[in-house]
Enzyme design. Structure first.
Site, short mmCIF file in Angstrom:
data_model
loop_
_atom_site.label_atom_id
_atom_site.label_comp_id
_atom_site.label_asym_id
_atom_site.label_seq_id
_atom_site.Cartn_x
_atom_site.Cartn_y
_atom_site.Cartn_z
N SER A 162 40.99 2.73 22.36
CA SER A 162 40.62 2.79 21.12
C SER A 162 41.61 2.36 19.99
O SER A 162 42.52 2.68 19.94
CB SER A 162 40.16 4.44 20.83
OG SER A 162 40.25 4.60 19.43
N HIS A 196 37.16 -0.50 22.01
CA HIS A 196 36.37 0.87 21.53
C HIS A 196 36.64 0.85 19.85
O HIS A 196 37.76 0.99 19.72
CB HIS A 196 36.77 2.29 22.15
CG HIS A 196 35.81 3.36 21.63
ND1 HIS A 196 34.58 3.58 22.23
CD2 HIS A 196 36.23 4.38 20.89
CE1 HIS A 196 34.15 4.70 21.79
NE2 HIS A 196 34.94 5.10 20.69
N ASP A 201 36.43 3.27 16.73
CA ASP A 201 35.97 4.54 15.95
C ASP A 201 35.53 4.23 14.40
O ASP A 201 36.44 4.27 13.65
CB ASP A 201 36.83 5.56 16.43
CG ASP A 201 36.92 6.02 17.69
OD1 ASP A 201 35.96 6.19 18.27
OD2 ASP A 201 38.01 5.81 18.18
N MET A 203 34.38 6.17 11.33
CA MET A 203 34.24 7.54 10.55
C MET A 203 34.06 7.49 9.30
O MET A 203 34.86 6.81 8.34
CB MET A 203 35.57 8.37 10.96
CG MET A 203 35.93 8.39 12.46
SD MET A 203 37.51 9.42 12.79
CE MET A 203 37.72 8.87 14.31
N HIS A 233 31.56 3.10 17.93
CA HIS A 233 31.30 4.67 17.94
C HIS A 233 30.91 5.16 16.53
O HIS A 233 31.94 5.19 15.84
CB HIS A 233 32.25 5.24 18.78
CG HIS A 233 31.93 6.81 18.63
ND1 HIS A 233 32.96 7.52 19.18
CD2 HIS A 233 30.94 7.47 18.24
CE1 HIS A 233 32.62 8.92 19.34
NE2 HIS A 233 31.25 8.88 18.73
N MET A 268 30.66 7.66 13.90
CA MET A 268 30.69 9.14 13.54
C MET A 268 30.28 9.25 12.13
O MET A 268 31.36 9.43 11.15
CB MET A 268 32.22 9.54 13.82
CG MET A 268 32.30 9.66 15.44
SD MET A 268 34.03 10.02 16.04
CE MET A 268 34.61 8.36 16.23
N MET A 314 31.94 13.79 24.11
CA MET A 314 33.05 13.86 23.50
C MET A 314 33.97 15.21 24.28
O MET A 314 33.23 16.03 24.43
CB MET A 314 32.89 14.39 22.00
CG MET A 314 32.01 13.43 21.12
SD MET A 314 33.06 12.04 20.95
CE MET A 314 34.73 12.25 20.34
N PHE A 332 39.61 12.98 14.80
CA PHE A 332 41.16 12.43 14.77
C PHE A 332 41.49 11.99 16.08
O PHE A 332 41.02 12.47 17.13
CB PHE A 332 41.86 13.53 14.29
CG PHE A 332 41.82 13.91 12.97
CD1 PHE A 332 42.74 13.20 11.88
CD2 PHE A 332 41.06 14.96 12.80
CE1 PHE A 332 42.34 13.67 10.51
CE2 PHE A 332 40.85 15.44 11.37
CZ PHE A 332 41.43 14.60 10.41
N GLY A 333 42.40 11.04 16.30
CA GLY A 333 42.94 10.71 17.79
C GLY A 333 44.00 11.59 18.09
O GLY A 333 44.60 12.50 17.30
N GLY A 334 44.55 11.50 19.35
CA GLY A 334 45.71 12.32 19.69
C GLY A 334 45.22 13.91 20.05
O GLY A 334 46.42 14.52 20.04
N ASP A 373 35.26 10.23 25.59
CA ASP A 373 36.00 10.01 24.63
C ASP A 373 36.77 11.25 24.22
O ASP A 373 36.34 12.15 23.67
CB ASP A 373 35.18 9.57 23.50
CG ASP A 373 35.84 9.05 22.23
OD1 ASP A 373 37.24 9.14 22.35
OD2 ASP A 373 35.26 8.42 21.29
N GLY A 374 38.13 11.30 23.98
CA GLY A 374 38.94 12.52 23.92
C GLY A 374 39.76 12.60 24.90
O GLY A 374 39.46 13.38 25.82
N GLY A 375 41.21 12.83 24.66
CA GLY A 375 42.25 13.46 25.38
C GLY A 375 42.30 12.57 26.87
O GLY A 375 42.51 13.36 27.84
N GLY A 399 43.35 6.21 23.66
CA GLY A 399 43.98 5.62 22.51
C GLY A 399 45.44 5.70 22.66
O GLY A 399 45.73 4.66 23.23
N SER A 400 46.14 6.94 22.45
CA SER A 400 47.43 6.90 22.64
C SER A 400 47.94 6.70 24.06
O SER A 400 48.95 6.36 24.10
CB SER A 400 47.92 8.32 21.87
OG SER A 400 47.28 9.49 22.57
#
Length: 233
Positions: free
Chosen positions: A12, A37, A39, A41, A70, A72, A141, A147-149, A176-178, A198-199
């Site tokens: 991401s 990816h 995002d 928003m 994506h 959102m 999700m 938010f990322g992270g 998507d996420g974590g 992402g991170s």
């Protein structure tokens, strides 16, 4: 795009250096990313603002793999054509973003793009039961979007339900996420094949020193592959 259930890593760019997106995209692709990816928003559907169609069009010039966009945003339908023209390969809309997800998926496919549908953590798998034949990707999700992270929310039961619902259909399950080396095996074992990170991809590296991107991508892929192979064994 040839359909495959092999594990795909989709960094991401929300975690990239915002001042150097072009070279960041080139770097993660060179280091082994399968998809990129993006995002999007709107500050309304989710509490953050990111990219519009002009930014996505600028990213497209650098993406050589698959650009996974994506959305959102709500409403989503008025913007589908603009993001398609910006060069998205896959456009994903949230089932929660409006009352007519069937129509939204039809509109995405009418542009010639692959159609994805996203499910927030509080939305059950059954919400997409009647649109599976219009869907190329289901994005689960594993954080609340915006938010990322964020910390991973365990949605493995939902993933298993979706995997059973999909059956032999050529539909990806994206997470998507974590996503990290610790959580990737959980979702891969449950049936996911596209992992947005992402991170976990961008940590420790930079355009000037992209080797950590590759090490991070390989570590996530290896952890997920081992779990996916164990599920199929």
């Amino acid at each position: 795009m040839v359909f495959s259930r092999a594990i795909k890593i989709a960094p991401s760019i929300l975690s990239a250096d915002f001042a150097d997106f072009g070279r960041e995209i080139q770097a993660v692709e060179a280091e082994g990313a399968d998809w990129v990816h993006v995002d999007v928003m709107d500050g309304h559907f989710v509490p953050n603002l990111t990219f519009g169609p002009p930014a996505v069009a600028a990213f497209r010039k650098h993406v050589k793999t698959v650009m996974d966009v994506h959305l959102m945003i709500a409403p989503v339908d008025p913007y589908i054509e603009a993001f398609a023209e910006a060069g998205a390969d896959i456009i994903t809309a949230h089932v929660e973003a409006g009352p007519h997800i069937h129509r939204t998926l039809q509109a995405i496919r009418a542009t010639g793009k692959k159609a994805g549908v996203a499910l927030n953590p509080g939305t059950p798998a059954e919400a997409v039961a009647h649109v599976l034949d219009l869907t190329d990707l289901i994005c689960v999700m594993t954080v609340n979007p915006g938010f990322g992270g964020q910390k991973f929310i365990d949605m493995t039961a939902k993933i298993r339900t979706l995997r059973a619902m999909i059956g032999d259909r050529p539909v990806h399950i994206e997470i998507d996420g974590g996503v990290t080396t610790e959580t990737a095996p959980l979702v891969a074992r449950a049936g996911a094949d596209v992992l947005v990170a992402g991170s976990a991809v961008f940590k420790g590296g930079s355009v000037a020193n992209p080797a950590p991107y590759g090490a991070n991508i390989r570590a996530i892929r290896q952890a997920a592959d081992l779990a996916a192979n164990a599920r199929l064994a």
